[in-house]
Design a protein around this motif. Structure first.
Motif, PDB file in Angstrom:
ATOM      1  N   ARG A   1       3.599   6.687 -10.150  1.00 29.08           N
ATOM      2  CA  ARG A   1       2.694   5.589  -9.760  1.00 29.08           C
ATOM      3  C   ARG A   1       1.729   5.230 -10.891  1.00 29.08           C
ATOM      4  NH1 ARG A   1       3.201   7.876  -4.246  1.00 29.08           N
ATOM      5  NH2 ARG A   1       4.261   6.260  -3.066  1.00 29.08           N
TER       6      ARG A   1
ATOM      7  N   ALA B   1       2.076   1.694  -3.473  1.00 26.38           N
ATOM      8  CA  ALA B   1       0.990   2.151  -4.361  1.00 26.38           C
ATOM      9  C   ALA B   1       0.507   3.554  -4.024  1.00 26.38           C
ATOM     10  CB  ALA B   1      -0.181   1.170  -4.279  1.00 26.38           C
ATOM     11  N   GLY B   2       0.983   4.126  -2.910  1.00 29.61           N
ATOM     12  CA  GLY B   2       0.570   5.486  -2.549  1.00 29.61           C
ATOM     13  C   GLY B   2      -0.742   5.543  -1.801  1.00 29.61           C
ATOM     14  N   LEU B   3      -1.215   4.413  -1.302  1.00 30.70           N
ATOM     15  CA  LEU B   3      -2.469   4.407  -0.554  1.00 30.70           C
ATOM     16  C   LEU B   3      -2.245   4.726   0.916  1.00 30.70           C
ATOM     17  CD1 LEU B   3      -3.994   1.193  -2.157  1.00 30.70           C
ATOM     18  CD2 LEU B   3      -4.663   3.539  -2.603  1.00 30.70           C
ATOM     19  N   VAL B   4      -1.063   4.423   1.393  1.00 24.05           N
ATOM     20  CA  VAL B   4      -0.711   4.673   2.790  1.00 24.05           C
ATOM     21  C   VAL B   4       0.626   5.401   2.784  1.00 24.05           C
ATOM     22  CG1 VAL B   4       0.023   3.521   4.926  1.00 24.05           C
ATOM     23  CG2 VAL B   4      -1.975   2.678   3.701  1.00 24.05           C
TER      24      VAL B   4
ATOM     25  N   ARG C   1       0.827  -1.211   0.000  1.00 26.69           N
ATOM     26  CA  ARG C   1       0.000   0.000   0.000  1.00 26.69           C
ATOM     27  C   ARG C   1       0.862   1.262   0.000  1.00 26.69           C
ATOM     28  NH1 ARG C   1      -5.562  -0.269   1.163  1.00 26.69           N
ATOM     29  NH2 ARG C   1      -6.284  -2.401   1.427  1.00 26.69           N
TER      30      ARG C   1
END
Lengths: 270, 296
Positions: free
Chosen positions: B76, B54-57, B51
């Protein structure tokens, strides 16, 4: 940005039930009420009262539905369907890496604005058709006295759109904060309901109302000013300008806050 | 230059006594090309790491570099991401989902080609709500492939699949790496699958790197020669600590080029050798031995 709006539009266009209740139910209600009033009211009454049909003023009243708390509940449902769908279906993971966060929220806001615009157009158009056609069929004269122009209608339309944008911004912010569709709807709805209640109880005058920096008061203050034109061109112009600024500030501020919070939000579990 | 370079990443969830350290100063480098596996027990930090990539966290500390540059939104866009459960918009059809994702990526959507690529061409016009788990997993791969990414980030792509589905997924992942040159970063708890699918593996435990390397190297270390010999006691006595009784025979820790001389010498001493073969550790053995070494 256009490709993001196109993507959001396709996605939202498939949530048909939510979109109907969010953006079509209110104009449909307005149209039906206008039609019912016009067909039930005896044509003779128009003549006796010496009043004709005022299509522009009627449309101005129709777009004013945006300030009604119950109508705002429906619009909030539509906004929550747009801003909460990724949280509801844990789907941010598919789109965030592709486009970044602020553009995605901006695209949602753009789609909400388009749908709100369409909804107000439907309300105005539906009201015009539903009141004009039966009236014309029954020979009721069409008049606009006191005069109301398309400029008045445009102003009323813009105020309603701005009020809906503040609602959209508030729902967007709450959706991001609560990560929930229901959580996104309730606070803005309660706020508008409380504001309407307070207004009904305390009945402040136009100028006093305009000084309270809340969207519903600000929108009402601008509407009061529009309805007073052109007889009182100087009436509350300053208050109306301030109220317009309040509406713009709320719409921009809530949207910016939603984007800011979303940018800093961990999507460990949407 | 690695496809992904992770330096000193730390991530803590929660506050106070309830805080959990998901990652503790983790560093690793995923080379370009090939399949790179992440394995580790539940809570090891695999999903959190993916994550973050992926840049989600966001990480509390440390840095992520993608394709040689600090990770950014534009870099990304070169990733295809499939994180954990295949959750989608259930009101869309498979083809509509791929169109939405294509538009989001700013590319011309090609749903038909992608659906064919993952064997879902017949189900493209059905709503995702009606898809089986296996179909959703395959759709997730198709979704990750939207926009011609240079790298795929796949989190547990075989979760919930039947043996045939697992085999299909393995073949698909290998094909994407071997034939289309994609770099693939994949996490899985199916050690056997990782062993077969990946070129390199990182073993995570308690948010730290327990072991890392080429699969062949990790498994090849400490390879032993297993002998079905009679009497086994003679072999054990002769080789001492280098030999151990294993599976009814004797396993001898010995270099490959020493084996012929050892076998000749045992035969000369009157030991009967019925079978001799090399045994390697499997990834499960490596996994357990390495994860036990990392303290929480």
């Amino acid at each position: 940005m256009n490709h993001l709006i196109a993507a959001e539009w396709l996605k939202q266009s498939r949530q048909r039930a939510l979109l109907f209740w969010g953006f079509a139910a209110v104009p449909l209600f307005v149209t039906l009420v206008a039609f019912a009033l016009e067909t039930v009211t005896p044509g003779a009454l128009h003549s006796q009262l010496g009043v004709g049909l005022h299509p522009i003023r009627s449309a101005m009243r129709a777009v004013g539905i945006a300030g009604n708390p119950m109508a705002q509940l429906f619009f909030a449902v539509g906004a929550a369907a747009i801003f909460g769908v990724e949280y509801r279906h844990s789907a941010w993971r598919h789109v965030v890496p592709r486009a970044g966060r602020t553009p995605l929220v901006a695209a949602k806001f753009g789609v909400f604005a388009l749908l709100a615009l369409g909804s107000l157009l439907l309300a105005a158009g539906g009201d015009l058709l539903a009141s004009l056609l039966p009236a014309l069929a029954r020979g009721i004269p069409v008049a606009d006295a006191p005069p109301a122009t398309l400029w008045h209608l445009a102003c009323a339309f813009l105020v309603s759109l701005l009020e809906l944008l503040t609602l959209g911004g508030a729902v967007a912010l709450m959706a991001v904060l609560t990560r929930s569709t229901l959580g996104a709807i309730l606070p803005p709805f309660l706020l508008s309901f409380l504001a309407a209640g307070a207004q009904a109880l305390y009945l402040p005058s136009g100028d006093q109302l305009a000084r309270i920096p809340l969207p519903s008061f600000a929108a009402d203050a601008v509407r009061t000013w529009i309805w007073a034109q052109p007889e009182e061109p100087g009436a509350s112009a300053g208050a109306a300008a301030f109220a317009t600024f309040v509406l713009i500030a709320w719409a921009a501020g809530t949207f910016a806050a939603a984007a800011l919070v979303f940018n800093r939000q961990d999507l460990g579990a949407e | 230059m690695g496809a992904v370079e992770i330096a000193g990443i730390s991530k803590r969830f929660g506050r106070g006594a309830a805080a959990v350290d998901a990652l503790c100063g983790l560093s690793l480098s995923v080379p370009q090309g090939g399949v790179y596996g992440l394995v580790g027990p539940n809570g090891a930090g695999k999903s959190t790491l993916l994550r973050i990539v992926a840049g989600l966290v966001s990480a509390d500390e440390g840095s992520v570099r993608l394709f040689g540059h600090p990770a950014s939104s534009s870099l990304r866009r070169r990733l295809g991401v499939f994180i954990e459960a295949p959750t989608f918009y259930p009101f869309l059809t498979g083809a509509e989902l791929l169109t939405v994702l294509g538009r989001t990526s700013g590319v011309t959507p090609e749903p038909a080609r992608l659906l064919t690529r993952v064997g879902l061409e017949a189900a493209g016009n059905r709503r995702i709500a009606g898809y089986s788990l296996g179909m959703k997993q395959r759709l997730a791969i198709a979704a990750a492939l939207v926009g011609e990414p240079d790298m795929l980030v796949l989190d547990e792509p075989t979760n919930g699949l039947d043996p045939e589905g697992i085999s299909d997924m393995r073949r698909l992942v290998r094909d994407l790496a071997d034939k289309e040159g994609l770099t693939i970063l994949v996490s899985s708890h199916l050690l056997d699958e990782v062993e077969r699918m990946c070129d390199r593996v990182a073993i995570l435990s308690h948010g730290r790197l327990a072991a890392e390397g080429a699969v062949a190297d990790l498994l090849g270390e400490d390879a032993r020669l297993w002998l079905d010999a009679t009497p086994p006691e003679a072999v054990l006595a002769r080789l001492g600590e280098r030999a151990a009784a294993v599976d009814g025979g004797v396993a001898v820790a010995i270099a490959r080029d020493e084996a012929p001389a050892l076998l000749a010498s045992l035969a000369q001493d009157g030991v009967s050798i019925f079978e001799a073969r090399w045994i390697r550790r499997d990834l499960e053995t490596v996994f357990f031995s390495e994860t036990r070494r990392v303290e929480p």
